[in-house]
Design an enzyme around this catalytic site. Sequence first.
Site: not given
Length: 291
Positions: A52, A96, A119
Amino acid sequence: MQIIDGKETARKIKEEIGAEVESIVTTGLRRPHLAAVLVGHDGGSETYVAYKIKDCGEVGFRSSLIRFEDDVAQDTLFEKIDELNRDPELDGFIVQLPLPDHINEQTVIESIDPSKDVDGFHPVNVGRTVIGLPSFVSATPYGIVELIKRYRIETEGKHCVIVGRSNIVGRPLSILMSQKSVNATVTVAHSRTRDLEELCATADILVAALGSPGFVKAHMVKEGAVVIDVGTTRVPSSETKSGFRLMGDVLFDEVAPKCSFITPVPGGVGPMTRVALLSNTLKAARKNIRY
Ligand code: NAP
């Protein structure tokens, strides 16, 4: 039969995002800024976060990595999330997953400001997606719909069977595929679905997202169907240095000849999932969504 090249499509999208970033910077605005919060040292999570950060660099985003040890107190994590929510120099951030057992993942998701939830896991974003409002859509469903659009695959009135109903893949994808912009007729299958093989064989568009390598075989696929393989399971392999390879949920060699379009594994849905986070961060920076 045409192979859907997710790698090449993702490369093109990254190029488009990079060009937009440069035009943002040229007009005197600051670079889009994404932060990733990583708790602990899980190998998979370390790899995903490293990708990422690398992706951000490739399109000209600023990125920040915030690390905590896996025994971090839940309150410390929430304080950091609060700080990131209020940081005017930050457009979006991700925490995460998975998190250590003593931290409640759902509470973490819900503590992120929806306008920074790149997200797309916050219930506000999920709800907005369901009723067709602008929202951050979670990465894998976004990537699949983008592939379908860019390959100009006909969806109107088509029967789309999605095997898998998880909150990150099957369920949100079923919402997107049934929206008026796509107009597919959607069936969501899961582990309690009866006559699954026969059901799959009725699909014009079959999405396999169950995490069972090689589950979809040729007899389960209609002639001319579009097959999207989401599955990525590490299986032992004597042909790679690592001793493993990624295997999809579709038996590619026997299914591909029956398809009009098919995604390979790797190189299909995976690269598009990565690019989705960049697309959401750009949206966040542009303040395209009003909450
Ligand atoms: P998940 O949370 O484990 O969900 C799997 C879904 O498949 C569940 O709804 C389950 O049904 C259903 N299922 C399992 N076995 C089944 C069977 N034999 N028949 C019918 N349905 C069955 O998995 P996920 O997170 O959605 O991920 C699915 C796969 O996609 C995994 O291989 C994952 O690694 C991969 N993935 C890839 C990407 C990418 O970027 N390429 C992104 C995300 C996930 P129940 O609900 O009844 O249990």
